[in-house]
Enzyme design. Structure first.
Site, mmCIF file in Angstrom:
data_model
loop_
_atom_site.group_PDB
_atom_site.id
_atom_site.type_symbol
_atom_site.label_atom_id
_atom_site.label_comp_id
_atom_site.label_asym_id
_atom_site.label_seq_id
_atom_site.Cartn_x
_atom_site.Cartn_y
_atom_site.Cartn_z
ATOM 1 N N CYS A 118 0.840 -1.197 0.000
ATOM 2 C CA CYS A 118 0.000 0.000 0.000
ATOM 3 C C CYS A 118 0.872 1.242 0.000
ATOM 4 C CB CYS A 118 -0.882 0.024 1.248
ATOM 5 S SG CYS A 118 -2.296 -1.068 1.172
ATOM 6 N N ARG A 123 7.852 3.030 4.669
ATOM 7 C CA ARG A 123 7.883 1.625 5.078
ATOM 8 C C ARG A 123 9.217 0.936 4.770
ATOM 9 N NH1 ARG A 123 2.081 -0.993 3.784
ATOM 10 N NH2 ARG A 123 2.413 -2.062 5.727
ATOM 11 N N ARG A 400 -7.960 -7.314 -1.930
ATOM 12 C CA ARG A 400 -6.755 -7.763 -1.227
ATOM 13 C C ARG A 400 -7.089 -8.111 0.228
ATOM 14 N NH1 ARG A 400 -2.257 -3.664 -1.000
ATOM 15 N NH2 ARG A 400 -1.517 -5.368 0.282
#
Ligand code: UD1
Length: 422
Positions: A118, A123, A400
């Protein structure tokens, strides 16, 4: 690509079965790499992310069979013949990085592409790398891939994570089960998915204590054996559907729901004017009056308010009485749903990691588009309480993480359908 069309409607009534947890399943599946013997997961959710993990494991040489319409994943890694997790698979889903720890532990080497997932922030993987290096791995980044090796095998070590990362805790925990000696992970993540992983690894013969607390202690063993494990309930799907009657009124029972999985979320719902009660089969949720009240929320690691329910809660605050302040502390850039909610008539101001939401009496249906999984579902919930029709496009994000969402919400009376885009 499909779209979901939602029409605002009145009270909901009925039951929604909650699936096994996507995020638990995505870390349980790579655990198969740790053993030559079969691992079987029951209560697996039927989601495209699970298919992506299946493809990844198969590309490494594991056998993965989906049984009972995808609810059971039967896996065997007796014959791993590839140690490269390719970019084309990994870029689809960040959780692909969870093969790194198990491959390193079982094979002594692994090459894993840096992940995608995402678009909700940078991240990075520094904490995964820190922990695995503490266990004796040598890791370098070349051409977008992490090249990891442990020529002398992994050795238990003490470490403290700078942040209680879920994925880093999972990768290190899996690797430590086969390391020589004792590993202590301090400031470990405490999410229920970590406890579920530890339960599965123990069923495979691992020696683990302290999961569910911030200090996990692992005594390495020489080998792990096969096991059958039931995937824990999906607390994010649970929390999402708990919000349905908060938007539309009525009363909905979430089958398989457990209060210990959503305690802090349920406390916020109570302050907003929503009753959550435990039943024999799960949790029952009902709105106390016509309009919910504004409540402030700060996302935190478990047992705090989950970041994966922030978008959905923001959608609710858009129609609450009063002003609420939502602080996102886990991911930067996780307010991409705000501009779409504004297109539906919401009043939201975003400054960095803080969103201020001034509740309005009624949202209006619109064509909207979501850029991540939880943002997509927040727009569906908002559409369920809006005047007129809302069309949410790019629903592959939804698939998902939510199995048959239109069936589940439709069964309790929501006006929702999936349409094929022209
Ligand atoms: C998991 C969940 C995701 C959830 C998140 C937080 C899965 C498949 N996904 O993601 O749905 O939103 O937990 O509850 O289980 N970070 C670093 N360095 C690292 C690792 C993480 O700085 O090496 C940062 C991230 O950028 C982020 C924060 O730590 O800001 C949380 O990430 P982490 O807990 O690792 O989340 P994931 O495991 O990726």
């Amino acid at each position: 690509m499909d779209s979901i069309v939602v029409r605002g409607n009145g009270p909901l009534k009925g039951q929604i079965p909650i699936a096994g947890a996507k995020n638990a399943c995505l870390t349980l599946m790579p655990a198969t790499i740790l053993s030559e013997e079969p691992l079987t997961l029951t209560n697996a959710p039927r989601l495209s992310d699970i298919k992506t993990m299946t493809t990844l494991l198969q590309s490494l040489g594991a056998e993965v069979t989906s049984l009972q319409d995808g609810k059971v994943q039967a896996m065997s890694s007796h014959n791993l013949d590839n140690h490269v997790a390719d970019y084309d698979i990994v870029r689809k889903m960040r959780a692909s990085n969870l093969v790194l720890g198990p491959m390193l532990a079982r094979l002594g080497h692994a090459v894993v592409s840096l992940p995608g997932g995402c678009a909700i922030g940078a991240r990075p993987m520094d904490l995964h790398i820190y922990g695995l290096e503490k266990l004796g791995a040598e890791i370098e980044l070349k051409d977008g891939y992490l090249h990891a090796k442990a020529p002398g095998g992994l050795k238990g070590a003490e470490m403290e994570l700078a942040f209680a990362s879920v994925g880093a805790t999972e990768n290190i925990l899996m690797a430590a089960t086969l390391a020589k000696g004792t590993t202590v992970i301090r400031n470990a993540a405490r999410e229920p998915e970590i406890v579920d992983l530890a339960d599965c690894l123990r069923a495979m013969g691992a020696q683990i204590e302290g999961d569910g607390t911030s200090e996990i202690v692992v005594q390495g063993v020489d080998r792990l054996h096969g096991a059958t494990h039931q995937v824990v309930t999906d607390r994010i799907e649970l929390g999402t559907f708990m919000l349905a009657p908060a938007f539309c009124g009525g009363e909905v029972e979430l089958l398989g729901g457990r209060m210990d999985l959503v305690q802090s979320f349920a406390e916020k719902l109570d302050l907003a004017g929503i009753d959550v009660t435990e039943t024999k089969a799960g949790l029952k949720v009902a709105r106390r009056s016509d309009r919910v009240k504004a409540v402030d929320v700060t996302t935190e690691p478990f047992p705090g308010f989950p970041t994966d329910l922030q978008a959905q809660f923001m959608a609710l605050m858009c129609i609450a009485e009063g002003t609420s302040v939502l602080e996102e502390k886990i991911f930067e850039n996780r307010f991409m749903h705000a501009p779409e909610l504004i297109r539906m008539g919401a009043s939201i101001e975003v400054h960095g990691g803080t969103a201020t939401v001034h509740g309005v009496e009624q949202l209006k249906g619109a064509r909207v588009m979501a850029t991540d999984l939880r943002a997509s579902v927040s727009l569906i919930l908002a559409g369920m309480a809006a005047e007129g029709e809302t069309v949410v496009s790019r629903v592959y994000h939804l698939d998902r993480g939510y199995e048959r969402i239109e069936d589940k919400l439709g069964a309790v009376g929501a006006h929702i359908e999936r349409v094929k885009d022209q």
